[in-house]
Every structure is written in C-alpha cells, then in structure tokens.
Design a protein around this motif. Sequence first.
Motif, PDB file in Angstrom:
ATOM      1  N   VAL A   9      68.685  15.533  -0.936  1.00 58.83           N
ATOM      2  CA  VAL A   9      67.564  14.686  -1.241  1.00 58.83           C
ATOM      3  C   VAL A   9      67.783  13.493  -1.908  1.00 58.83           C
ATOM      4  O   VAL A   9      68.424  13.819  -3.047  1.00 58.83           O
ATOM      5  CB  VAL A   9      66.622  15.372  -1.662  1.00 58.83           C
ATOM      6  CG1 VAL A   9      65.092  14.464  -1.656  1.00 58.83           C
ATOM      7  CG2 VAL A   9      66.102  16.679  -0.837  1.00 58.83           C
TER       8      VAL A   9
ATOM      9  N   THR B 273      66.397  10.092  -3.531  1.00 58.24           N
ATOM     10  CA  THR B 273      64.985   9.306  -3.680  1.00 58.24           C
ATOM     11  C   THR B 273      65.367   8.056  -3.968  1.00 58.24           C
ATOM     12  O   THR B 273      66.257   7.643  -4.778  1.00 58.24           O
ATOM     13  CB  THR B 273      64.275   9.837  -4.709  1.00 58.24           C
ATOM     14  OG1 THR B 273      64.048  11.355  -4.265  1.00 58.24           O
ATOM     15  CG2 THR B 273      62.869   9.207  -4.935  1.00 58.24           C
TER      16      THR B 273
ATOM     17  N   ILE C  69      68.038  14.344   3.712  1.00 57.24           N
ATOM     18  CA  ILE C  69      66.557  13.802   3.265  1.00 57.24           C
ATOM     19  C   ILE C  69      66.854  12.419   2.398  1.00 57.24           C
ATOM     20  O   ILE C  69      67.321  12.398   1.486  1.00 57.24           O
ATOM     21  CB  ILE C  69      65.610  14.470   2.681  1.00 57.24           C
ATOM     22  CG1 ILE C  69      65.127  15.833   3.705  1.00 57.24           C
ATOM     23  CG2 ILE C  69      64.303  13.911   2.168  1.00 57.24           C
ATOM     24  CD1 ILE C  69      64.469  16.901   3.118  1.00 57.24           C
TER      25      ILE C  69
ATOM     26  N   ASP D 188      64.002  10.111   0.510  1.00 55.19           N
ATOM     27  CA  ASP D 188      62.548  10.192  -0.122  1.00 55.19           C
ATOM     28  C   ASP D 188      62.340   8.615  -0.449  1.00 55.19           C
ATOM     29  O   ASP D 188      62.685   8.045  -1.377  1.00 55.19           O
ATOM     30  CB  ASP D 188      62.566  11.091  -1.092  1.00 55.19           C
ATOM     31  CG  ASP D 188      60.997  11.375  -1.559  1.00 55.19           C
ATOM     32  OD1 ASP D 188      60.220  10.421  -1.219  1.00 55.19           O
ATOM     33  OD2 ASP D 188      60.832  12.254  -2.502  1.00 55.19           O
TER      34      ASP D 188
ATOM     35  N   ARG E  42      58.807   7.698  -0.626  1.00 56.26           N
ATOM     36  CA  ARG E  42      57.449   7.925  -0.828  1.00 56.26           C
ATOM     37  C   ARG E  42      56.644   7.235  -1.840  1.00 56.26           C
ATOM     38  O   ARG E  42      55.290   6.692  -1.536  1.00 56.26           O
ATOM     39  CB  ARG E  42      56.821   9.397  -0.913  1.00 56.26           C
ATOM     40  CG  ARG E  42      57.180  10.490   0.073  1.00 56.26           C
ATOM     41  CD  ARG E  42      56.906  11.692  -0.175  1.00 56.26           C
ATOM     42  NE  ARG E  42      58.030  12.309  -0.896  1.00 56.26           N
ATOM     43  CZ  ARG E  42      58.099  13.681  -1.491  1.00 56.26           C
ATOM     44  NH1 ARG E  42      56.844  14.411  -1.224  1.00 56.26           N
ATOM     45  NH2 ARG E  42      58.967  14.234  -2.350  1.00 56.26           N
TER      46      ARG E  42
ATOM     47  N   LEU F 136      61.163  10.715   4.201  1.00 56.57           N
ATOM     48  CA  LEU F 136      59.869  11.158   3.952  1.00 56.57           C
ATOM     49  C   LEU F 136      58.901   9.805   3.461  1.00 56.57           C
ATOM     50  O   LEU F 136      59.155   8.861   2.961  1.00 56.57           O
ATOM     51  CB  LEU F 136      59.912  11.820   2.530  1.00 56.57           C
ATOM     52  CG  LEU F 136      60.858  13.107   2.800  1.00 56.57           C
ATOM     53  CD1 LEU F 136      60.583  13.872   1.265  1.00 56.57           C
ATOM     54  CD2 LEU F 136      60.457  14.128   3.778  1.00 56.57           C
TER      55      LEU F 136
ATOM     56  N   GLU G 193      58.340  17.076   1.325  1.00 59.11           N
ATOM     57  CA  GLU G 193      59.764  17.571   1.109  1.00 59.11           C
ATOM     58  C   GLU G 193      59.914  19.076   1.532  1.00 59.11           C
ATOM     59  O   GLU G 193      60.480  19.569   2.308  1.00 59.11           O
ATOM     60  CB  GLU G 193      60.071  17.193  -0.141  1.00 59.11           C
ATOM     61  CG  GLU G 193      61.640  17.822  -0.435  1.00 59.11           C
ATOM     62  CD  GLU G 193      62.072  17.385  -1.855  1.00 59.11           C
ATOM     63  OE1 GLU G 193      63.010  18.309  -2.296  1.00 59.11           O
ATOM     64  OE2 GLU G 193      61.838  16.608  -2.629  1.00 59.11           O
TER      65      GLU G 193
END
Length: 468
Positions: A274, A276, A302, A304, A306, A360, A444
Amino acid sequence: MKGFVRGCALALAACLALAGCAPALPPQPTLDELLAEVNAAHQTVNQPQLDASQYVTRPAPDEETLDYFTSDLTKFEFDPDAEVTAAQAAEDVEYLFGAFRSLYGPYDYFGGDETFGEHKAELLAKLKEKESWTATEVKDLLLEGLRFFKDGHFSINNGESPNPWQVPFFYREVAFYKTEEGGYISEKGKRVASVDGYSDLDELFKRSISPEGEIVYYPILLKEYEPQAGDETLIVHYTNGSTQTLTAEPFQRYNERIEGDAVTEYHKNGEIPVFTIDSCYDGVMDEITAGAIMVARYPVGIVDIRANMGGSDSVSETWLRQYTHANHLMYRNQFLMNVFSGLSGYEDGWVENDRVLIVLTSKNVASAAETFVDMAHNVENVLFIGENTRGAQVTSAAYHVWLPNSKCVVTMGHGLFVVPQDWDYYKELRGYEPDLWVPAGEAEELAVKLMENLGAVQAEGEAASPAA
C-alpha cells in the motif's frame, strides 16, 4: 395424538416447500470476470471531441490585466461587519465580472458574455434594494448569484463555494445481490419490486463490498453535503408483498493523514503493498517514483489517495508511468486546453497492465489527485474503491481576485479541462465514481478482504497449499 403428529408433519412440509421456493443467491464473480466488466466500462469513456475555437474568444491577458490577480493572501483583511455602500458593492460586482471576462478560463464554457451579463445585471439590481450592505452580506449575495456555473475550485474568502458538493449516503442494513436478469435480491432471498421515489434501480443500487469481503449491492444516494444525522429513509417493496425501511448512515468525511510533514508512506497489508500519497507535491518526486516501483513488483497493489486534495499533475503522470512502464505521456479522458491559445495536450488511449492496481478514493480527492483518477481509468485492471471524488476539474485555483471595497477574495482559474460528463463517470462537484462503493474509512480493509476472497492473494494466517 396421531392428528397432532400429522399436523406437525404437514406444517414442516409446508415450511420446507416455502424454503425451497426461495431463489438462490447469485454466485460471486471470479476476479477475471470482475476485471473484464470493469475494464469494459472504463474503455467506454472517451475524450470528448471538441472544437477548441469556441472557447478561444479572448486575447491573452497582458501585464495590466494580470493586476487583477494576486498571490498575496494578506493584502487585505476581510472585516465581516464592515459597511459597504450600494455604489461600492456595485463597483465590486463590476470589478469581479471584468475579471471573469478577462481572466476566467471557463468563461465561454459557462455561457460567455450573454450568460455572465444576465447574472451581473441581476446582482446589480439586487444591490439597489438597500443603501448599504455589510461585507458579509455582499459575500453572501455573490455566493447566491454565482450559482449558475459549477466550478469545484471557485470560492470566495478561501473556501466558501456557491454550490454544495455531492456526498454519498450508504444504506447498508441489508446486502443485495444482482441477478442474471438484472434485478436485485436481498440476502434473505427476497426480490426487490420497487423502491419508493426511485424508478431506476440500477442508479440506486451500487456495487459494493460486504464486511465479509463479498461483492454485494447497497442503495447509495448522492446528495448535497449538509451535516446530517443519517436519518433519511428508503422504503423497499419486495415481490412477495412485504416492505422494508432502510436508514442512511451519516456521511463521515475521511480525515486520516500521514503523521508529521511526510507526503508519502509505504506499508504492507497482508500480501498487498500500500503506497499512500497525501499530496501531489512534486518536491518528493523521488519518493513518488520509488513507491510506484515497489507496488509494481506485486500482482496486486494499492495506491491510497484518500487524503489527497491535489497539487501538481506531474505527480500523477510520474507515478502511473513508472507503475505501467509506459514510455509516453499517460492518456487522459480530459480535454485539456489553454483558452487563450487553444493549445491542447494529452491523448486518449489504453495502457495494458497484467497486475491489479486498486486506487482508494474519498470525497477529499480533488484537482490534480482527480487527474490521477482520470489517467488511471485508461490503465487495464485498475479498480477504484471508496467514495466519489470531490469534483474539482473544470479549471484550477490558480489566482485570487481581491474586490476593492468589500475586501472579498475570489479564487478562480485560467485553464479549462473538459471532462466527459457521463452520469457514471464524472460531474463537477460530484466527481468521479468508484467501481466499488464503500465508506472511505473502510476502503483499505475491505479491498484486501475482497482480493483474498477472489483468490488474488492469500489471506493472512492461511497455510500455503502443498506443492503438487
């Protein structure tokens, strides 16, 4: 006694018969089936074909015209109670609409001289109703009078927008499944006949993920944002004659950010990496590049975004190019242009990708972060999981115009981004819609559970299958 036993037997037989009539729930799709459906939907979205000349009607601003703009947010201090005469307020309106015509990128897109002239006249007429106004009243009058165009970047006094955002309200008391015939069936096997007030069930029921990580459908409504208790209800009618009342969950804005001054962060959730990105800040391009390379090493990854409210488009471009190993600019569905020169960049196309990338999203995602979403729609095997984005794409928040008398500061942009306005792709203030709708705070964990259920990764704690 025999009669009693016979009666019980008949009752049991009737119960079994009724149970046998309950329709079976549809099977869960395979990962390949889900990706095929999502890829097909993404590929139907194409860059709009536009005659750029219709928006190139004004000369490029010269130095004198640029005096409208300032980057100094401390130049004036807004006093909400300051008194402004009607003549001074009218002078502010004339000043603002002059700035619109000279400098505002979407000016012609939103109707040009005719439309802006009509609304200026309405504001000037309104100001004649009183001899004086407070600065707050002038600000509120402008907010009300400028609702005729929808621009997610446009604001007055650093954040107040003429038009509200559209946020999602989830109804998750009952999980529904989509049947092969296209209808919806509850987890208890009851078929939906109708929902009061909603004729299009496909628009109301959206693909989601259950707490167990299964693909289900929930009613999800997009409404203008106002703090609510989540007590709005839906009445569902089933084909067996029964009804059910569902209550909305209150909208909760996602507010988790990386601690400290960091912009990026990397961790593993089970077998899934993940990465971010909390801001599209091009000062951390080495971190952006490294994160894309790390995620690309895995079959499922992933990214992220968000908490990402934008910044520089180059961050989106760099991350996706590194992840996909593309040797060209990333494709866009946006038609990007400079309204003062007519120049347009970026092509529409499709990038092959043999891994699964999950993006995400939340209602925070705006501006350059939404450009990431638009670019990623053109990459194979991308799943967007979370909420609809903010909806700030038609232009930028590049400049500030100070009104000389009320001291209101008006934020506007000078570029123009024309995005396909399909109901299921993008609308300003509503944003881009995800492929799987879940509250952003749960995105997530639910994404990881979904990948485990679909066999894309091994669930944490499961023993590996013995070798054949």
